[in-house]
Structures are given as structure tokens and as C-alpha cells.
Design an enzyme around this catalytic site. Structure first.
Site, PDB file in Angstrom:
ATOM      1  N   SER A  86       0.848  -1.196   0.000  1.00 55.75           N
ATOM      2  CA  SER A  86       0.000   0.000   0.000  1.00 55.75           C
ATOM      3  C   SER A  86       0.878   1.237   0.000  1.00 55.75           C
ATOM      4  CB  SER A  86      -0.891  -0.001   1.248  1.00 55.75           C
ATOM      5  OG  SER A  86      -1.514   1.250   1.444  1.00 55.75           O
ATOM      6  N   TYR A 114      -2.256  -0.963  10.260  1.00 58.30           N
ATOM      7  CA  TYR A 114      -2.262  -1.197   8.815  1.00 58.30           C
ATOM      8  C   TYR A 114      -0.979  -0.662   8.189  1.00 58.30           C
ATOM      9  CZ  TYR A 114      -3.953  -1.064   3.968  1.00 58.30           C
ATOM     10  OH  TYR A 114      -4.099  -1.235   2.614  1.00 58.30           O
TER      11      TYR A 114
END
EC number: 1.1.1.-
Length: 303
Positions: free
Chosen positions: A177, A190
Site C-alpha cells: 500500500s 495497517y
């Protein structure tokens, strides 16, 4: 301009167009023909888009997911087409090693090989529990790391073992990401997990290169998948509605550096297709950032 020159240019463009058409439809009709791929988190979002694209390019695809209903339905739907290769579903929780080992073993036993492993399964985590580092929730952090990082590590382990044992020069791809590229792009757990995936990718690439196995990852900007839309909706309260996807896409566009385009799941699937195909045969240890330049622009002072 002389008529002869115009005629010659017209002929050139006609021949060029014909060659390009033949190249696209005859010489390279399917970029993954004869290859076997496992895609975790393949029942929804980026995983689903990649399953469909890989199948269209001739790969035998094994969908791995904890959503048995959606995974089985997708496999059945794609396999019903006469021109499609085999698409199968295997239930798998990537955080459980026995599940991952079984996934790889069954795939190899059934199809005789493993060429591509796409570690795509992941979770965003509870937004409310990770809003501030001052409210750090250790249990929630462990959950996110268990799925996102442990799952990728286990996939690399068992995928690489199968490839090495049978002498296949395969490739391993993982979904990271932009939150793994810079700070301030996602929840703490995350963000930590996606940084870890980039690190694992680089380290595994260094080790597995001697076997001809390529290890890369993809770092997307915001894609309005069900995971992201659900998390966004839960943060604001209420259930997900049909127009939430469009609203989420509009929000992402407002943050984007590259205007006039919308990042969607199929764009990430196309990136995975490139990394899985022979066109990227010398790409190894790379984090392919698909963000329209947002991580670059946000690091620019005064621009």
C-alpha cells in the site's frame, strides 16, 4: 503534400495498424497461457479483479478466501465459460499455516505446478481502535499483523518451497500500500503491516533470486473496494449503500495528484498481470507504486 507521399503514409499506417492488431490478437493473445496461479483474498475487490484478468489471459486460477460463498460462486461462474481455463476455489485463512500449506499442496497436486502466488488477502483493522497511537490496542494490532504480515510470510514460505522443489522459476507478488511507502496514509497497525510487506518482499527477493523466483509487491493508492468502503462507512456510522462507492472514489480523486483518472481494482490487477507475466522477467525486489504520483507529490515542498 504530393499524392504519392500521402499514399505511402496511408499505406504505412495501415500496415502498422495491421501489425499491431495481429500482435495483440495473434502473437500475444494470452500472457499467462499454461500457468497456474493462486490468488488469496480472491473473492472480492482487487483479488476478484485479478482472478478474472488472469483467467482471461489463460492462467489456471485458484481462488483462496475465507468467504466460501463468494469464492465458490466466482469460481463456478468463471469455469462455466467454454473458452475459460480452470478456475477453482479453496477455503483458506492466510493467518493459519495449515490452511496455507494445504492451499499450495492441493494446487500442486491437482495441476502439477505453481507459477504465480499473489498474496493479496488483507485487513484494514478497526478504524476506531487505531485512530490515535495514544489509544493503541495491542490485540487489534496483533490481529492486523497476523493477517497482513504473517499471511504474506506463510504464502512466501510455502509458495517458494513448491516452486523450488519442482524447479519452477515462478513469481510471488504481494499487495502492499502507499501506507507502506510513507506515513500518514492509514491506521497505525495497517501502516506498520504494509511497511513490513515491502521489507519482506525485498528480503525474500534477495534470497530467492538464485532459484529464478521473482518477488515483488504492489502499493496502490485508495481503491474503493468493499473493504475500504465498509471501513469508511463504519467510521461515520451506518450501513454501506450503493452510492458509497462513487462517493469514496470522489473523495480519493480529491486527494489525488493525477487528475482526470479514477484508480480502480482492475488497474491493480493489470499491475499484477505485468509482474506475473514474462514481460517483467527481470523485475525483482520491486515495489510497484500505483498511486498517480501522490507519494511523490506529497514529498515535494512548495509544489
Amino acid at each position: 503534400m504530393p499524392a504519392q507521399v500521402i499514399a505511402e503514409q496511408t499505406t504505412f499506417h495501415s500496415v502498422h495498424d495491421t501489425i499491431m492488431e495481429e500482435t495483440n490478437t495473434t502473437l500475444y493473445p494470452k500472457r499467462l497461457e499454461g500457468k497456474v496461479a493462486i490468488i488469496t483474498g480472491g473473492a472480492h475487490g482487487i483479488g476478484k479483479a485479478t482472478v478474472m484478468l488472469f483467467a482471461r489471459h489463460g492462467a489456471t486460477v485458484v481462488i483462496a478466501d475465507v468467504d466460501n460463498v463468494a469464492g465458490s460462486s466466482l469460481a463456478k461462474s468463471l469455469s462455466s465459460h467454454k473458452t475459460s481455463p480452470m478456475v477453482a476455489f479453496i477455503s483458506c485463512d492466510v493467518s493459519v499455516e495449515a490452511d496455507v500449506e494445504n492451499l499450495v499442496n492441493v494446487t500442486v497436486a491437482r495441476y502439477g505446478r505453481l507459477d504465480i502466488l499473489f498474496n493479496n488477502a488483507g485487513v484494514l483493522g478497526d478504524q476506531k481502535k487505531h485512530k490515535s497511537i495514544l489509544d493503541f490496542d495491542a490485540d487489534e494490532f496483533d490481529h492486523v499483523m497476523r493477517v497482513n504480515v504473517r499471511g504474506v510470510g506463510l504464502g512466501m514460505k510455502h509458495g517458494a518451497r513448491a516452486m523450488i522443489k519442482r524447479g519452477f522459476k515462478g513469481c510471488i507478488i504481494s499487495t502492499a500500500s502507499v501506507a507502506g511507502v510513507m506515513g500518514g496514509m492509514g491506521p497505525h497497525a495497517y501502516t506498520a503491516s504494509k511497511h513490513a510487506i515491502v521489507g519482506l518482499t525485498k528480503n525474500a527477493a534477495c534470497e530467492l533470486g538464485k532459484y529464478g523466483i521473482r518477488v515483488n509487491c504492489i502499493s496502490p493508492f485508495g481503491v474503493a473496494t468493499s473493504m475500504l468502503v465498509n471501513a469508511w462507512r463504519k467510521t461515520s456510522g451506518g450501513d454501506v449503500e450503493d452510492d458509497d462507492v462513487e462517493e469514496m472514489e470522489e473523495f480519493v480523486r480529491s486527494l489525488a495528484n493525477l487528475k482526470g483518472e479514477t484508480l480502480r481494482a482492475n488497474d491493480i490487477a493489470e499491475a499484477a498481470l505485468y509482474l506475473a507475466s514474462d514481460e517483467s522477467k527481470y523485475v525483482n525486489g520491486h515495489n510497484l507504486v500505483v498511486d498517480g504520483g501522490v507519494t511523490t507529490a506529497r514529498n515535494c515542498v512548495g509544489l
